[in-house]
Design an enzyme around this catalytic site. Sequence first.
Site, PDB file in Angstrom:
ATOM      1  N   ALA A  66       0.868  -1.176   0.000  1.00 51.19           N
ATOM      2  CA  ALA A  66       0.000   0.000   0.000  1.00 51.19           C
ATOM      3  C   ALA A  66       0.905   1.226   0.000  1.00 51.19           C
ATOM      4  O   ALA A  66       2.063   1.151   0.440  1.00 51.19           O
ATOM      5  CB  ALA A  66      -0.881  -0.012   1.240  1.00 51.19           C
ATOM      6  N   GLY A 112       0.583  -4.914   0.827  1.00 57.43           N
ATOM      7  CA  GLY A 112      -0.569  -4.987  -0.072  1.00 57.43           C
ATOM      8  C   GLY A 112      -0.265  -5.704  -1.388  1.00 57.43           C
ATOM      9  O   GLY A 112      -1.178  -6.238  -2.031  1.00 57.43           O
ATOM     10  N   GLU A 115      -0.535  -9.246  -0.581  1.00 57.24           N
ATOM     11  CA  GLU A 115      -1.960  -9.475  -0.298  1.00 57.24           C
ATOM     12  C   GLU A 115      -2.771  -9.583  -1.593  1.00 57.24           C
ATOM     13  O   GLU A 115      -3.713 -10.369  -1.676  1.00 57.24           O
ATOM     14  CB  GLU A 115      -2.488  -8.355   0.616  1.00 57.24           C
ATOM     15  N   GLU A 135       4.609  -5.007   7.449  1.00 58.56           N
ATOM     16  CA  GLU A 135       3.849  -3.931   8.122  1.00 58.56           C
ATOM     17  C   GLU A 135       4.295  -3.664   9.552  1.00 58.56           C
ATOM     18  O   GLU A 135       4.315  -2.511   9.980  1.00 58.56           O
ATOM     19  CB  GLU A 135       2.352  -4.245   8.082  1.00 58.56           C
TER      20      GLU A 135
HETATM   21  N1  CAA Z   1       4.619   3.166  -0.541  1.00 58.48           N
HETATM   22  C1  CAA Z   1       5.030   4.331  -1.057  1.00 58.48           C
HETATM   23  N2  CAA Z   1       6.187   4.482  -1.721  1.00 58.48           N
HETATM   24  C2  CAA Z   1       6.965   3.378  -1.869  1.00 58.48           C
HETATM   25  C3  CAA Z   1       6.600   2.129  -1.345  1.00 58.48           C
HETATM   26  C4  CAA Z   1       5.351   2.034  -0.670  1.00 58.48           C
HETATM   27  N3  CAA Z   1       4.894   0.890  -0.164  1.00 58.48           N
HETATM   28  N4  CAA Z   1       7.580   1.233  -1.625  1.00 58.48           N
HETATM   29  C5  CAA Z   1       8.526   1.912  -2.316  1.00 58.48           C
HETATM   30  N5  CAA Z   1       8.147   3.203  -2.459  1.00 58.48           N
HETATM   31  C6  CAA Z   1       8.885   4.284  -3.120  1.00 58.48           C
HETATM   32  C7  CAA Z   1      10.071   4.757  -2.284  1.00 58.48           C
HETATM   33  O1  CAA Z   1       9.666   5.661  -1.283  1.00 58.48           O
HETATM   34  C8  CAA Z   1      10.948   5.372  -3.348  1.00 58.48           C
HETATM   35  O2  CAA Z   1      10.412   6.635  -3.675  1.00 58.48           O
HETATM   36  P1  CAA Z   1      11.390   7.940  -3.817  1.00 58.48           P
HETATM   37  O3  CAA Z   1      12.317   7.557  -4.941  1.00 58.48           O
HETATM   38  O4  CAA Z   1      10.438   9.027  -4.154  1.00 58.48           O
HETATM   39  O5  CAA Z   1      12.088   8.077  -2.512  1.00 58.48           O
HETATM   40  C9  CAA Z   1      10.720   4.474  -4.566  1.00 58.48           C
HETATM   41  O6  CAA Z   1       9.471   3.795  -4.327  1.00 58.48           O
HETATM   42  C10 CAA Z   1      11.784   3.411  -4.757  1.00 58.48           C
HETATM   43  O7  CAA Z   1      11.909   2.678  -3.535  1.00 58.48           O
HETATM   44  P2  CAA Z   1      13.316   2.515  -2.747  1.00 58.48           P
HETATM   45  O8  CAA Z   1      14.238   3.639  -3.071  1.00 58.48           O
HETATM   46  O9  CAA Z   1      12.991   2.275  -1.309  1.00 58.48           O
HETATM   47  O10 CAA Z   1      13.848   1.173  -3.440  1.00 58.48           O
HETATM   48  P3  CAA Z   1      14.856   0.131  -2.807  1.00 58.48           P
HETATM   49  O11 CAA Z   1      15.287  -0.751  -3.928  1.00 58.48           O
HETATM   50  O12 CAA Z   1      15.920   0.815  -1.997  1.00 58.48           O
HETATM   51  O13 CAA Z   1      13.966  -0.720  -1.772  1.00 58.48           O
HETATM   52  C11 CAA Z   1      11.992  -1.890  -1.071  1.00 58.48           C
HETATM   53  C12 CAA Z   1      12.898  -1.509  -2.259  1.00 58.48           C
HETATM   54  C13 CAA Z   1      12.742  -2.839  -0.145  1.00 58.48           C
HETATM   55  C14 CAA Z   1      10.779  -2.594  -1.680  1.00 58.48           C
HETATM   56  C15 CAA Z   1      11.560  -0.627  -0.295  1.00 58.48           C
HETATM   57  O14 CAA Z   1      11.058   0.322  -1.219  1.00 58.48           O
HETATM   58  C16 CAA Z   1      10.502  -0.862   0.744  1.00 58.48           C
HETATM   59  O15 CAA Z   1      10.804  -1.372   1.807  1.00 58.48           O
HETATM   60  N6  CAA Z   1       9.248  -0.453   0.450  1.00 58.48           N
HETATM   61  C17 CAA Z   1       8.154  -0.531   1.394  1.00 58.48           C
HETATM   62  C18 CAA Z   1       7.659  -1.948   1.578  1.00 58.48           C
HETATM   63  C19 CAA Z   1       6.562  -1.978   2.602  1.00 58.48           C
HETATM   64  O16 CAA Z   1       6.764  -1.687   3.763  1.00 58.48           O
HETATM   65  N7  CAA Z   1       5.344  -2.363   2.167  1.00 58.48           N
HETATM   66  C20 CAA Z   1       4.195  -2.445   3.042  1.00 58.48           C
HETATM   67  C21 CAA Z   1       3.368  -1.205   2.906  1.00 58.48           C
HETATM   68  S1  CAA Z   1       2.122  -1.087   4.140  1.00 58.48           S
HETATM   69  C22 CAA Z   1       0.830  -1.995   3.564  1.00 58.48           C
HETATM   70  O17 CAA Z   1       0.877  -2.605   2.527  1.00 58.48           O
HETATM   71  C23 CAA Z   1      -0.368  -1.930   4.480  1.00 58.48           C
HETATM   72  C24 CAA Z   1      -1.517  -2.796   4.146  1.00 58.48           C
HETATM   73  O18 CAA Z   1      -1.485  -4.018   4.244  1.00 58.48           O
HETATM   74  C25 CAA Z   1      -2.799  -2.139   3.872  1.00 58.48           C
END
Ligand code: CAA
Length: 258
Positions: A66, A112, A115, A135
């Site tokens: 998400a 998500g 999911e 999460e």
């Molecule tokens: N939401 C918003 N933006 C996201 C994102 C997310 N879930 N995942 C990645 N991005 C964005 C980053 O912020 C970054 O944006 P900027 O360039 O503007 O800073 C861009 O995508 C590229 O990501 P990274 O620079 O972080 O890429 P990386 O290769 O260094 O890392 C990754 C990749 C390990 C996937 C890392 O991006 C990450 O940990 N992302 C989040 C994963 C996460 O926590 N997902 C769960 C979300 S909560 C959820 O899903 C709740 C639910 O059940 C309802």
Amino acid sequence: MNYENILTEINEGIGTITINRPKQLNALNRQTIEELHDAFDQFDKQDTVRVIIVTGSGDKAFVAGADIKEFMNFDAEQGRGLAREGQALLFDFVQNLDTPVIAAVNGFALGGGLELALASHIRIASDNAKVGLPEVSLGVIPGYGGTQRLAQIIGKGRAMEMILTAEMKDATTALKYGMVTEVVPLENLMETAVKKAKKLMRNSPMAQSLAIKSVNASYYQEGFKEEVNLFGQAFTTQDFKEGTQAFVERRKPNFTGK
Ligand code: CAA
């Protein structure tokens, strides 16, 4: 509906939906969820579409979750609304479609993203796939059905371990856990999904839709509602604010348990 964040195409009875926000690693914001709902709905209503494939654009991510930046300032009621509406529009919706859905997991499938794959009827992964429910590392819990469907698919023990550690698993482990049924090199992922779709197309669509309903019938539970409530509850906490802020600031969170 005009789509900004997804691409769709129909070819030989296969409807393909590609989530297309590669700069955000295909993260699911509200608009993308609405577009996905519309695309799945349109394909499901068309007799010419016999199987739907969902995948992510680029070679790095299926969906990284998400959209954290969209919900990080939400309050509890908005958090609950996010989970409830997301589940209704996309995750439960996909699970209960008449048309079989294959998730072609082409990289990160986190939060998500995993999911969405879990809500699909069949999952195939590329060898670079990384799956997880991270999460709790953000001070929240999975809110799109992950606490329920992951346990249903891989068993409570492994699901609990994955959810509490927030760790990602590689494609080989996902296969071993039964989370996906096949792992192939990234360059062969779509042709493998198409091959699987063609196999499904040999069978009766009527019987397949009845089979989907019948398999799903065991899995309607109170747990999904409880997940929505607890997801919302997390939004009232300092840990949630700290966890999401730390993600944006690219630092480790300092959780206090409050
Ligand atoms: N939401 C918003 N933006 C996201 C994102 C997310 N879930 N995942 C990645 N991005 C964005 C980053 O912020 C970054 O944006 P900027 O360039 O503007 O800073 C861009 O995508 C590229 O990501 P990274 O620079 O972080 O890429 P990386 O290769 O260094 O890392 C990754 C990749 C390990 C996937 C890392 O991006 C990450 O940990 N992302 C989040 C994963 C996460 O926590 N997902 C769960 C979300 S909560 C959820 O899903 C709740 C639910 O059940 C309802």
